[in-house]
Design an enzyme around this catalytic site. Structure first.
Site, PDB file in Angstrom:
ATOM      1  N   TRP A 150       0.838  -1.202   0.000  1.00 39.12           N
ATOM      2  CA  TRP A 150       0.000   0.000   0.000  1.00 39.12           C
ATOM      3  C   TRP A 150       0.880   1.262   0.000  1.00 39.12           C
ATOM      4  CZ3 TRP A 150      -0.765   4.164   3.349  1.00 39.12           C
ATOM      5  CH2 TRP A 150      -1.915   4.917   3.141  1.00 39.12           C
ATOM      6  N   HIS A 151       2.067   1.157   0.649  1.00 39.10           N
ATOM      7  CA  HIS A 151       2.954   2.332   0.723  1.00 39.10           C
ATOM      8  C   HIS A 151       3.743   2.535  -0.561  1.00 39.10           C
ATOM      9  CE1 HIS A 151       2.098   2.025   5.046  1.00 39.10           C
ATOM     10  NE2 HIS A 151       2.381   3.315   5.064  1.00 39.10           N
ATOM     11  N   GLY A 152       3.909   1.488  -1.334  1.00 44.27           N
ATOM     12  CA  GLY A 152       4.639   1.637  -2.593  1.00 44.27           C
ATOM     13  C   GLY A 152       5.030   0.280  -3.144  1.00 44.27           C
TER      14      GLY A 152
END
Lengths: 370, 266
Positions: free
Chosen positions: B111-113
């Site tokens: 989700w963060h990258g």
């Protein structure tokens, strides 16, 4: 009372916004944006077909044009320098000890050894100097490359103890050693001469990156001594024979970055009656040079050796110019926008006996990649 | 300072500098993110919405489980409600619970990258959560509080390295450097510190704990014993502090564009 207290903060916040807005419109308080010496961003026009860059451009404009920019900057400098005792602009100025201030920028990286020249880079210098030496030798012109030291190396003991300093020989020494094997004696580094001179007198300005006229005289003397090998008749007028005056001034790059308002005293030479007379060859200034008035300083003096000298210099040259011009029948000082080119056209027209390239060590790489 | 150190090549850093860099980054990401969340909460309240807190002093946590109850709470609760529970949560077998946890933290990383570093960061936290469920939490509860806190902070700090440094190999080298491996240079930690940075680090450490909040609460409850006369002066002090902070922010933001040209005069 208790109920009304919760409105104080929003009211003050809105007032802060409104006061800024009104002052932008009506200029009730005006402040000079004088200390940055650069072009401030202009208000961008909105083109709906190419609107993408507009927000960034407007932000940049607003930051430059914010009505309370100058007083807020002053407050910021006061807060950082006086209260926190750190540099308000650490990317430009680093604090030393005993009220000495040093350029950060490239100079800090040079000092830390991060800008040392690679063997390939040193070879580029050699190739460039081969080209220059071939040209100058063919005309019988004596030439030297004076690399003028950064304040950091002359006043290294005034740097804060945590300032990174490379344990390797400084890059100018590396360059000098490399070039010496091809062009013995070409590179002159007056660092040691200046370190010796600073025992008796300050040779750099505390609030600026430049040296002063004491350093200018010291280095001019070193130049004359070096040139005496080929021209024994050369001499430099004694220091005391120049007229000197005391001048109070507020200038200095670091004064601006630190927000220091007080002045300091400098000793300045004043031309005497028998000084060299200024004239002009009318050489065109380097395109884009922000100080075209400083491009060419030419002097003639009738009662001297008959020798002509060309000096390709930067702003540090201002401090030895008053002395050197008194020792030659013709002296031309060219400030070619920190490019330190060979300047063949000038040499062919002027026909000097001596050419000195004088570059601050920060900018020596310009010789090969200007 | 965090950017200066974390963006540098590991060959230019030493072990203490690497620690300083990751500690500074831990503060940077917390105060940056928590600050943005507070702005959203404040703006929401101005518009009549009550948005839940997103951070609750995460760096005082004494386990990774506790850390995720205090860090980015909106994301944690979203993953709990929409991923962990639909996957079966802890209602199925023990091994399935661990698998569900690892899935949640794999997705949290993603989700963060979409980089290996983020995925590793998520799984790294997932691994320690599973470890705590396997009995580690009971051990932590028996340990003196500072030890449990130090363990949590160590895991979180190592995790931040992979979160901050995009290239997995660079991040791994940075962690190795933190623990003394390949200590390439003599870079001194003092090169990166000055009075201002020390003050900011000290304040960041202080305000990462509940100490200031507890001190204020204690003072107010003490003053309450003497009636309500102090409400207005307290509000005034609060306003003065907040306006001073606003001025400080404006000063720093304004100075951001300060760019003097060196050759002012000669």
């Amino acid at each position: 009372m208790q109920h009304s207290s919760k409105y104080i903060l929003p009211v003050l916040f809105v007032m802060a916004l409104l006061v800024s807005m009104f002052n932008s419109q009506f200029n009730i308080w005006e402040f000079e944006q004088s200390d940055e010496n650069r072009d401030f961003d202009k208000k961008p026009s909105l083109n709906l077909e190419h609107a993408d860059p507009y927000p960034d451009k407007y932000n940049a404009y607003y930051k430059d044009a914010f009505t309370f920019r100058t007083p807020l900057l002053s407050l910021f400098k006061e807060f950082k320098f006086r209260w926190l005792m750190v540099s308000p602009a650490p990317e430009h100025t680093m604090l030393g000890t005993d009220n000495w201030y040093f350029l950060a920028e490239n100079e800090a990286e040079i000092l830390a050894g991060k800008k040392d020249f690679s063997p390939e880079y040193l070879e580029e210098f050699r190739a460039e100097w081969q080209h220059r030496a071939d040209f100058l030798d063919s005309l019988g012109i004596v030439h030297y490359w004076y690399i003028l030291p950064m304040k950091h190396y002359v006043y290294q003991d005034k740097l804060q103890f945590q300032t990174p300093v490379s344990p390797r020989p400084k890059r100018i020494t590396q360059l000098q050693n490399h070039l010496n094997s091809y062009f013995p004696g070409l590179v002159r580094d007056p660092t040691d001469v200046l370190i010796k001179a600073r025992d008796s007198v300050e040779v750099y300005q505390r609030y600026d990156n430049h040296w002063n006229h004491h350093a200018g005289y010291t280095v001019a003397l070193d130049m004359i001594e070096t040139l005496k090998k080929d021209f024994p008749e050369l001499s430099l007028r004694p220091f005391a024979s120049f007229n000197w005056t005391n001048k109070w001034e507020q200038g200095g790059f670091h004064r601006g970055t630190l927000g220091v308002k007080d002045s300091s005293q400098h000793i300045m030479p004043v031309d005497t009656i028998e000084h060299a007379i200024r004239f002009s060859y009318g050489f065109p200034s380097t395109p884009g040079f922000p100080y075209p008035f400083a491009y060419e300083y030419s002097y003639r003096k009738t009662d001297s050796t008959g020798l002509k000298i060309l000096i390709i210099r930067d702003s540090f040259g201002d401090y030895f110019k008053p002395f050197l011009k008194e020792s030659f029948s013709e002296s031309v000082f060219i400030f070619d926008s920190w490019q330190y080119k060979l300047n063949e056209e000038i040499i062919l027209k002027m026909k000097p006996d001596i050419v000195l390239f004088c570059s601050l060590e920060t900018h020596v790489a310009h010789i090969v990649n200007h | 300072m965090a950017d200066e150190i974390m963006d540098a090549s590991v060959t230019e850093l030493s072990s203490p500098v690497a620690w300083l860099g990751i500690i500074a980054y831990a503060f940077q990401i917390y105060f940056d993110f928590s600050g943005y969340s507070d702005m959203a909460i404040g703006i929401g309240r101005m518009l009549g919405f009550r948005i839940l807190e997103n951070f609750n002093f995460p760096y005082i946590s004494r386990s990774i489980q506790e850390f995720w109850r205090r860090w980015h709470m909106s994301l944690s609760s979203w993953f709990k409600d929409y991923v962990y529970i639909p996957l079966g949560g802890n209602r199925k077998s023990v091994s399935r619970t661990y698998f569900n946890l690892l899935i949640v933290f794999f997705l949290t990383g993603l989700w963060h990258g979409a980089t290996w570093s983020f995925i590793f960061w998520g799984l790294f936290h997932g691994f320690f959560l599973v470890l705590e469920r396997l009995g580690g939490k009971k051990l932590l509860d028996k340990l003196p509080r500072p030890f449990a806190w130090a363990y949590t902070l160590l895991v979180v700090l190592i995790g931040w390295v992979f979160f901050r440094i995009e290239d997995f190999a660079d991040a791994a080298n940075y962690v190795a450097l933190m623990f003394g491996s390949n200590s390439f240079t003599e870079a001194n930690v003092l090169h990166f510190l000055d009075r201002e940075k020390l003050i900011v680090l000290g304040l960041a450490a202080l305000f990462s704990t509940t100490l200031p909040k507890r001190a204020i609460d204690l003072t107010l409850s003490f003053l309450n014993k003497f009636g309500t006369w102090h409400h207005w002066p307290v509000e005034l002090v609060k306003t003065v502090i907040l306006m001073a902070l606003l001025l400080l922010c404006a000063m720093y933001e304004n100075a951001d564009s300060y760019s003097p040209f060196i050759y002012f005069r000669f």
